[in-house]
Design a protein around this motif. Structure first.
Motif, PDB file in Angstrom:
ATOM      1  N   TYR A  73       1.028  -1.414  -0.300  1.00 31.18           N
ATOM      2  CA  TYR A  73      -0.336  -0.133   0.411  1.00 31.18           C
ATOM      3  C   TYR A  73       0.591   0.945   0.014  1.00 31.18           C
ATOM      4  O   TYR A  73       2.269   1.547   0.375  1.00 31.18           O
ATOM      5  CB  TYR A  73      -1.105  -0.450   1.081  1.00 31.18           C
ATOM      6  CG  TYR A  73      -1.937  -0.973   1.418  1.00 31.18           C
ATOM      7  CD1 TYR A  73      -3.230  -0.896   1.398  1.00 31.18           C
ATOM      8  CD2 TYR A  73      -1.438  -2.284   1.508  1.00 31.18           C
ATOM      9  CE1 TYR A  73      -4.182  -1.749   1.252  1.00 31.18           C
ATOM     10  CE2 TYR A  73      -2.636  -3.393   1.566  1.00 31.18           C
ATOM     11  CZ  TYR A  73      -4.044  -3.061   1.797  1.00 31.18           C
ATOM     12  OH  TYR A  73      -4.861  -3.918   1.276  1.00 31.18           O
ATOM     13  N   GLN A  74       0.188   2.671  -0.061  1.00 32.29           N
ATOM     14  CA  GLN A  74       0.854   3.494  -0.411  1.00 32.29           C
ATOM     15  C   GLN A  74      -0.376   4.524   0.910  1.00 32.29           C
ATOM     16  O   GLN A  74      -1.224   4.928   0.359  1.00 32.29           O
ATOM     17  CB  GLN A  74       1.421   4.487  -0.989  1.00 32.29           C
ATOM     18  CG  GLN A  74       2.811   3.426  -1.925  1.00 32.29           C
ATOM     19  CD  GLN A  74       2.891   5.170  -3.377  1.00 32.29           C
ATOM     20  OE1 GLN A  74       2.158   5.808  -4.306  1.00 32.29           O
ATOM     21  NE2 GLN A  74       4.279   4.822  -3.316  1.00 32.29           N
ATOM     22  N   SER A  75       0.235   5.586   1.761  1.00 32.40           N
ATOM     23  CA  SER A  75      -0.787   6.073   2.109  1.00 32.40           C
ATOM     24  C   SER A  75       0.271   7.776   2.411  1.00 32.40           C
ATOM     25  O   SER A  75       1.062   7.084   2.865  1.00 32.40           O
ATOM     26  CB  SER A  75      -0.671   5.578   3.877  1.00 32.40           C
ATOM     27  OG  SER A  75      -0.029   5.303   5.041  1.00 32.40           O
ATOM     28  N   ARG A  76      -0.586   8.488   2.836  1.00 30.95           N
ATOM     29  CA  ARG A  76       0.162  10.053   2.894  1.00 30.95           C
ATOM     30  C   ARG A  76       0.590   9.908   4.914  1.00 30.95           C
ATOM     31  O   ARG A  76      -0.146   9.408   5.370  1.00 30.95           O
ATOM     32  CB  ARG A  76      -1.805  11.590   2.255  1.00 30.95           C
ATOM     33  CG  ARG A  76      -1.715  11.063   1.294  1.00 30.95           C
ATOM     34  CD  ARG A  76      -1.027  12.105   0.955  1.00 30.95           C
ATOM     35  NE  ARG A  76      -1.361  12.066  -0.150  1.00 30.95           N
ATOM     36  CZ  ARG A  76      -0.608  12.584  -1.539  1.00 30.95           C
ATOM     37  NH1 ARG A  76       0.256  12.937  -0.966  1.00 30.95           N
ATOM     38  NH2 ARG A  76      -1.626  13.167  -2.734  1.00 30.95           N
ATOM     39  N   ASP A  77       1.516  11.005   4.107  1.00 30.51           N
ATOM     40  CA  ASP A  77       1.912  10.915   5.923  1.00 30.51           C
ATOM     41  C   ASP A  77       1.625  11.841   6.769  1.00 30.51           C
ATOM     42  O   ASP A  77       2.190  13.228   6.701  1.00 30.51           O
ATOM     43  CB  ASP A  77       3.161  11.100   5.923  1.00 30.51           C
ATOM     44  CG  ASP A  77       4.241  11.043   7.389  1.00 30.51           C
ATOM     45  OD1 ASP A  77       4.191  11.103   7.975  1.00 30.51           O
ATOM     46  OD2 ASP A  77       5.528  10.810   6.960  1.00 30.51           O
ATOM     47  N   GLY A  78       0.172  11.887   6.436  1.00 29.24           N
ATOM     48  CA  GLY A  78       0.143  13.339   7.117  1.00 29.24           C
ATOM     49  C   GLY A  78      -2.348  14.272   6.826  1.00 29.24           C
ATOM     50  O   GLY A  78      -2.327  13.217   5.538  1.00 29.24           O
ATOM     51  N   ALA A  81      -3.012  17.362   1.619  1.00 27.23           N
ATOM     52  CA  ALA A  81      -3.463  16.897  -0.056  1.00 27.23           C
ATOM     53  C   ALA A  81      -2.322  16.686  -0.538  1.00 27.23           C
ATOM     54  O   ALA A  81      -1.506  15.780  -1.315  1.00 27.23           O
ATOM     55  CB  ALA A  81      -4.289  17.595  -0.919  1.00 27.23           C
ATOM     56  N   ASN A  82      -0.642  17.911   0.436  1.00 24.56           N
ATOM     57  CA  ASN A  82       0.055  17.833  -0.574  1.00 24.56           C
ATOM     58  C   ASN A  82       1.213  16.607   0.235  1.00 24.56           C
ATOM     59  O   ASN A  82       2.415  17.235   0.518  1.00 24.56           O
ATOM     60  CB  ASN A  82       0.951  18.663  -0.703  1.00 24.56           C
ATOM     61  CG  ASN A  82       0.926  19.485   0.406  1.00 24.56           C
ATOM     62  OD1 ASN A  82       0.471  19.652   1.302  1.00 24.56           O
ATOM     63  ND2 ASN A  82       1.741  21.165   0.332  1.00 24.56           N
ATOM     64  N   SER A  83       0.761  16.037   1.222  1.00 25.46           N
ATOM     65  CA  SER A  83       1.253  14.961   1.989  1.00 25.46           C
ATOM     66  C   SER A  83       2.717  13.935   1.352  1.00 25.46           C
ATOM     67  O   SER A  83       2.023  13.883   0.623  1.00 25.46           O
ATOM     68  CB  SER A  83       0.986  14.937   3.157  1.00 25.46           C
ATOM     69  OG  SER A  83       0.216  15.648   4.180  1.00 25.46           O
ATOM     70  N   PRO A  84       3.541  13.574   1.865  1.00 30.28           N
ATOM     71  CA  PRO A  84       3.999  12.602   1.301  1.00 30.28           C
ATOM     72  C   PRO A  84       3.786  11.316   1.167  1.00 30.28           C
ATOM     73  O   PRO A  84       3.204  10.947   2.933  1.00 30.28           O
ATOM     74  CB  PRO A  84       5.953  12.808   1.633  1.00 30.28           C
ATOM     75  CG  PRO A  84       5.751  13.586   3.308  1.00 30.28           C
ATOM     76  CD  PRO A  84       4.234  14.450   3.123  1.00 30.28           C
ATOM     77  N   TRP A  85       3.542  10.413   0.254  1.00 35.89           N
ATOM     78  CA  TRP A  85       3.432   8.816   0.520  1.00 35.89           C
ATOM     79  C   TRP A  85       4.187   8.438   1.306  1.00 35.89           C
ATOM     80  O   TRP A  85       5.377   8.346   1.428  1.00 35.89           O
ATOM     81  CB  TRP A  85       3.456   8.691  -0.858  1.00 35.89           C
ATOM     82  CG  TRP A  85       2.802   9.042  -1.565  1.00 35.89           C
ATOM     83  CD1 TRP A  85       2.596  10.388  -2.518  1.00 35.89           C
ATOM     84  CD2 TRP A  85       1.086   9.024  -1.644  1.00 35.89           C
ATOM     85  NE1 TRP A  85       0.928  10.204  -3.434  1.00 35.89           N
ATOM     86  CE2 TRP A  85       0.127   9.095  -3.146  1.00 35.89           C
ATOM     87  CE3 TRP A  85       0.067   8.051  -1.315  1.00 35.89           C
ATOM     88  CZ2 TRP A  85      -1.075   9.527  -3.149  1.00 35.89           C
ATOM     89  CZ3 TRP A  85      -1.249   7.511  -1.351  1.00 35.89           C
ATOM     90  CH2 TRP A  85      -1.840   8.438  -1.871  1.00 35.89           C
ATOM     91  N   ASN A 307     -10.759   8.255   1.518  1.00 39.96           N
ATOM     92  CA  ASN A 307     -11.169   9.628   0.544  1.00 39.96           C
ATOM     93  C   ASN A 307      -9.484   9.714  -0.483  1.00 39.96           C
ATOM     94  O   ASN A 307      -9.819  11.057  -0.387  1.00 39.96           O
ATOM     95  CB  ASN A 307     -10.875  10.825   1.713  1.00 39.96           C
ATOM     96  CG  ASN A 307     -11.405  11.785   0.614  1.00 39.96           C
ATOM     97  OD1 ASN A 307     -11.967  11.615   0.389  1.00 39.96           O
ATOM     98  ND2 ASN A 307     -11.208  12.649   1.740  1.00 39.96           N
ATOM     99  N   GLY A 308      -9.225   8.474  -0.652  1.00 37.05           N
ATOM    100  CA  GLY A 308      -7.377   8.717  -1.819  1.00 37.05           C
ATOM    101  C   GLY A 308      -6.762   8.861  -1.432  1.00 37.05           C
ATOM    102  O   GLY A 308      -5.907   9.257  -1.897  1.00 37.05           O
ATOM    103  N   LYS A 309      -6.821   8.486   0.248  1.00 36.68           N
ATOM    104  CA  LYS A 309      -5.580   8.634   0.829  1.00 36.68           C
ATOM    105  C   LYS A 309      -4.702   7.608   0.765  1.00 36.68           C
ATOM    106  O   LYS A 309      -3.552   7.605   1.489  1.00 36.68           O
ATOM    107  CB  LYS A 309      -5.760   9.291   1.946  1.00 36.68           C
ATOM    108  CG  LYS A 309      -5.859  10.911   1.588  1.00 36.68           C
ATOM    109  CD  LYS A 309      -6.038  12.009   3.313  1.00 36.68           C
ATOM    110  CE  LYS A 309      -6.348  13.892   2.265  1.00 36.68           C
ATOM    111  NZ  LYS A 309      -6.800  14.162   3.317  1.00 36.68           N
TER     112      LYS A 309
END
Length: 324
Positions: A73-78, A81-85, A307-309
């Motif tokens: 998987y990949q998920s947002r670190d935060g 919307a521009n948080s790193p993956w 939500n796409g994150k």
């Protein structure tokens, strides 16, 4: 309509395969071991991450074995919307078994050991490992057709209905909820969860089609966190190729999906949770006498997780079973 089109294309693609027909005098050992008696159970065995590659092989009535499942998987670190993956790898080794009780009942059980890793944008790596959530399900064979001959000219239908529990044997750590938007980076849900399931199969000679659906009711754990209820479904088609009296090869192709309701914490819905993912599936199983070796892979065709994150990248599994 798009989903139905994909299912139809996959099914027609399987029907286009050309190979050996069922031998006139198949090996009696294979028949007596239940090789031709199909079980269509494919119920979630992973805990806390929504990952499911299924309970049974779809080819044998009773077995015990070992299976490895890898998920990326990949998920947002935060939360922005521009948080790193973050790269996340969920790894599970399962002891699994399927045992018939009498003519109509069967029990499925999975005991997983998990070792997960995730790598943050700054290169820091987090690892968790330990026992996952054990699952036990019971099924009743509502409809069962077992012809006297392998060359039966009539299609056979199988229907199983059942349910079970997932026990909180895996650790739930609330600290893993902080930072990343993926709350499923856990060894377990920390809760007692309950499942209802149905499996339908259609078999004609050495062709087969199976459909599974199950629903998991999840409860609140002692940290007052509750993962959202989960719907799983899968459709598989397969054909068995026989090579002599001891070997058989069964390629499989299909689709599957998962739908998640929103998580709750302290009774309130958690933002950026819930969603769905729809997979294409392919695999193959090799049988030699009482030994079964299988490998399968799943790739997302459509998804909207958290939500796409959170994005599912791929899943794959390999297993070795002994048919009993």
């Amino acid at each position: 309509m798009k989903i139905y089109s994909i299912v139809l294309i996959l099914f027609l693609g399987t029907l286009s395969l050309k190979g050996n027909e069922i031998p006139t005098n198949p090996c009696s050992k294979l028949n007596s071991k239940g090789f031709l008696l199909y079980d269509f159970c494919d119920t979630c065995g992973c805990s806390g991450n929504g990952g499911s590659m299924g309970f049974g092989t779809g080819l044998n009535n009773n077995f015990f074995g070992l299976r490895y499942i890898g998920q990326r998987y990949q998920s947002r670190d935060g939360i922005f919307a521009n948080s790193p993956w973050i790269d996340e790898n969920f790894n599970t080794v399962q002891l699994w078994a399927q045992v018939p009780i009498g003519q109509r009942f069967m029990v499925n059980a999975v005991l997983p050991y998990q070792f997960h890793t995730r790598t943050f944008a700054d290169g820091i790596e987090q690892n968790i490992n330990g026992l996952g959530d054990a699952t036990v399900l019971g099924f009743y064979q509502v409809l069962q057709q077992t012809p006297d001959s392998i060359v039966s000219i009539k299609p056979e239908h199988t229907l199983q209905l059942g349910g079970g529990i997932k026990m909180p044997t895996g650790k739930f750590d609330s600290e893993n909820l902080e930072g990343s938007v993926n709350p499923s980076f856990q060894l377990g849900t920390g809760s007692w969860d309950y499942l209802l399931a149905a499996n339908y199969g259609l078999k004609h000679r050495n062709w087969g089609l199976s459909f599974m659906v199950n629903y998991t009711f999840k409860s609140e754990n002692d940290k007052e966190y509750r993962f959202g209820n989960q719907l799983n479904y899968t459709l598989n088609t397969f054909k068995t190729y026989y090579f002599g009296t001891d070997f058989a090869l069964t390629p499989q192709i299909g689709v599957g999906g998962e739908h998640f309701e929103k998580n709750k914490e302290f009774g309130l819905e958690v933002n950026d949770t819930g969603g769905y993912v729809f997979f294409g599936k392919a695999g193959v199983e090799l049988n030699y006498k009482t030994l079964a070796l299988g490998v399968s892979s799943m790739l997302p065709l459509a998804q909207d997780l958290n939500n796409g994150k959170v994005e599912a990248k791929n899943r794959w599994a390999i297993y070795v079973n002994i048919n009993i």
